[in-house]
Design a protein around this motif. Structure first.
Motif, PDB file in Angstrom:
ATOM      1  N   ARG A   1      81.230  54.682   8.748  1.00 55.54           N
ATOM      2  CA  ARG A   1      82.042  55.109   9.897  1.00 55.54           C
ATOM      3  C   ARG A   1      82.660  53.860  10.519  1.00 55.54           C
ATOM      4  O   ARG A   1      81.940  52.933  10.901  1.00 55.54           O
ATOM      5  CB  ARG A   1      81.196  55.836  10.930  1.00 55.54           C
ATOM      6  N   ARG A   2      83.989  53.858  10.593  1.00 56.55           N
ATOM      7  CA  ARG A   2      84.685  52.727  11.205  1.00 56.55           C
ATOM      8  C   ARG A   2      84.437  52.737  12.704  1.00 56.55           C
ATOM      9  O   ARG A   2      84.673  53.740  13.382  1.00 56.55           O
ATOM     10  CB  ARG A   2      86.180  52.801  10.907  1.00 56.55           C
ATOM     11  N   LEU A   3      83.969  51.614  13.231  1.00 60.53           N
ATOM     12  CA  LEU A   3      83.697  51.481  14.654  1.00 60.53           C
ATOM     13  C   LEU A   3      84.831  50.771  15.384  1.00 60.53           C
ATOM     14  O   LEU A   3      85.155  51.115  16.517  1.00 60.53           O
ATOM     15  CB  LEU A   3      82.396  50.698  14.876  1.00 60.53           C
ATOM     16  N   VAL A   4      85.409  49.759  14.717  1.00 61.71           N
ATOM     17  CA  VAL A   4      86.440  48.928  15.320  1.00 61.71           C
ATOM     18  C   VAL A   4      87.470  48.583  14.250  1.00 61.71           C
ATOM     19  O   VAL A   4      87.121  48.332  13.100  1.00 61.71           O
ATOM     20  CB  VAL A   4      85.841  47.611  15.879  1.00 61.71           C
ATOM     21  N   GLU A   5      88.733  48.581  14.651  1.00 62.47           N
ATOM     22  CA  GLU A   5      89.804  48.130  13.773  1.00 62.47           C
ATOM     23  C   GLU A   5      90.576  47.045  14.491  1.00 62.47           C
ATOM     24  O   GLU A   5      90.965  47.214  15.646  1.00 62.47           O
ATOM     25  CB  GLU A   5      90.744  49.288  13.437  1.00 62.47           C
ATOM     26  N   GLY A   6      90.772  45.916  13.818  1.00 61.66           N
ATOM     27  CA  GLY A   6      91.538  44.817  14.395  1.00 61.66           C
ATOM     28  C   GLY A   6      92.665  44.422  13.462  1.00 61.66           C
ATOM     29  O   GLY A   6      92.844  45.024  12.401  1.00 61.66           O
ATOM     30  N   GLU A   7      93.410  43.393  13.855  1.00 57.87           N
ATOM     31  CA  GLU A   7      94.532  42.945  13.027  1.00 57.87           C
ATOM     32  C   GLU A   7      94.082  42.410  11.679  1.00 57.87           C
ATOM     33  O   GLU A   7      94.781  42.556  10.681  1.00 57.87           O
ATOM     34  CB  GLU A   7      95.328  41.864  13.768  1.00 57.87           C
ATOM     35  N   GLN A   8      92.920  41.760  11.644  1.00 58.74           N
ATOM     36  CA  GLN A   8      92.474  41.118  10.414  1.00 58.74           C
ATOM     37  C   GLN A   8      91.222  41.738   9.811  1.00 58.74           C
ATOM     38  O   GLN A   8      90.668  41.194   8.864  1.00 58.74           O
ATOM     39  CB  GLN A   8      92.242  39.636  10.659  1.00 58.74           C
ATOM     40  N   GLY A   9      90.773  42.853  10.350  1.00 57.61           N
ATOM     41  CA  GLY A   9      89.574  43.426   9.776  1.00 57.61           C
ATOM     42  C   GLY A   9      89.044  44.642  10.501  1.00 57.61           C
ATOM     43  O   GLY A   9      89.707  45.205  11.379  1.00 57.61           O
ATOM     44  N   TYR A  10      87.835  45.001  10.139  1.00 58.95           N
ATOM     45  CA  TYR A  10      87.207  46.231  10.608  1.00 58.95           C
ATOM     46  C   TYR A  10      85.716  45.996  10.813  1.00 58.95           C
ATOM     47  O   TYR A  10      85.144  45.091  10.210  1.00 58.95           O
ATOM     48  CB  TYR A  10      87.351  47.339   9.553  1.00 58.95           C
ATOM     49  N   MET A  11      85.104  46.845  11.611  1.00 59.45           N
ATOM     50  CA  MET A  11      83.655  46.892  11.713  1.00 59.45           C
ATOM     51  C   MET A  11      83.223  48.322  11.414  1.00 59.45           C
ATOM     52  O   MET A  11      83.847  49.278  11.898  1.00 59.45           O
ATOM     53  CB  MET A  11      83.146  46.469  13.074  1.00 59.45           C
ATOM     54  N   TYR A  12      82.181  48.451  10.604  1.00 59.33           N
ATOM     55  CA  TYR A  12      81.678  49.751  10.182  1.00 59.33           C
ATOM     56  C   TYR A  12      80.182  49.867  10.437  1.00 59.33           C
ATOM     57  O   TYR A  12      79.458  48.864  10.402  1.00 59.33           O
ATOM     58  CB  TYR A  12      81.873  49.931   8.673  1.00 59.33           C
ATOM     59  N   HIS A  13      79.735  51.079  10.629  1.00 59.00           N
ATOM     60  CA  HIS A  13      78.324  51.433  10.541  1.00 59.00           C
ATOM     61  C   HIS A  13      78.176  52.131   9.196  1.00 59.00           C
ATOM     62  O   HIS A  13      79.036  52.935   8.810  1.00 59.00           O
ATOM     63  CB  HIS A  13      77.909  52.382  11.663  1.00 59.00           C
TER      64      HIS A  13
END
Length: 146
Positions: free
Chosen positions: A111-123
């Motif tokens: 599950r994507r938690l955060v989306e930024g210009e250069q990447g993502y954070m997932y659980h």
């Protein structure tokens, strides 16, 4: 969205055929992806060491699910030009020592938690039936290769 097979998943991953560990994407949307596989039982699994597939291999299964998700979202079918790199993992919990001693399917969810210009954070989770075997968070950085 549409179910995908192994050949379609491989388009999103910069790996050779034997290293594509996911066999199908069962479902995905803007925030989530759900994949399944039995490659943890394959004696030729490239992550096996001394005949065993330890739970830490679940991190690669999760990374592939996240990579496929980013590819599906961005429409990227050319991984040699846009490569996702795992920047780090956090809060990882291993509830088992090995993956290969679990029969049947493994489910790999992210599950994507955060989306930024250069990447993502997932659980992410790697589970077998109703048990979570590996769980944590990962940051994925996208590198554009000329």
């Amino acid at each position: 969205m549409t179910r995908l097979g192994k050949e379609e998943i491989r388009r999103f991953l910069p790996h050779g055929p034997s290293m594509c560990l996911l066999e199908s994407v069962e479902s995905w949307d803007e925030l989530t992806i759900s994949c399944r596989t039995t490659t943890h039982r394959d004696s030729r699994n490239p992550l096996r060491f001394k005949g065993r597939l330890t739970a830490s291999a679940g991190l690669e299964y999760a990374a592939q699910a996240m990579g496929a998700h980013v590819g599906l979202l961005t429409g990227s079918h050319q991984p040699e030009y846009r490569i996702g790199l795992v920047g780090g993992v956090r809060d990882v919990v291993f509830a088992t020592d090995r993956l290969d001693d679990h029969d049947g399917w493994l489910m790999v969810n992210a599950r994507r938690l955060v989306e930024g210009e250069q990447g993502y954070m997932y659980h992410f989770t790697v589970s077998h039936r109703t048990s979570t075997l590996v769980e944590g968070r990962a940051s994925i950085f996208v590198k554009v290769v000329p």
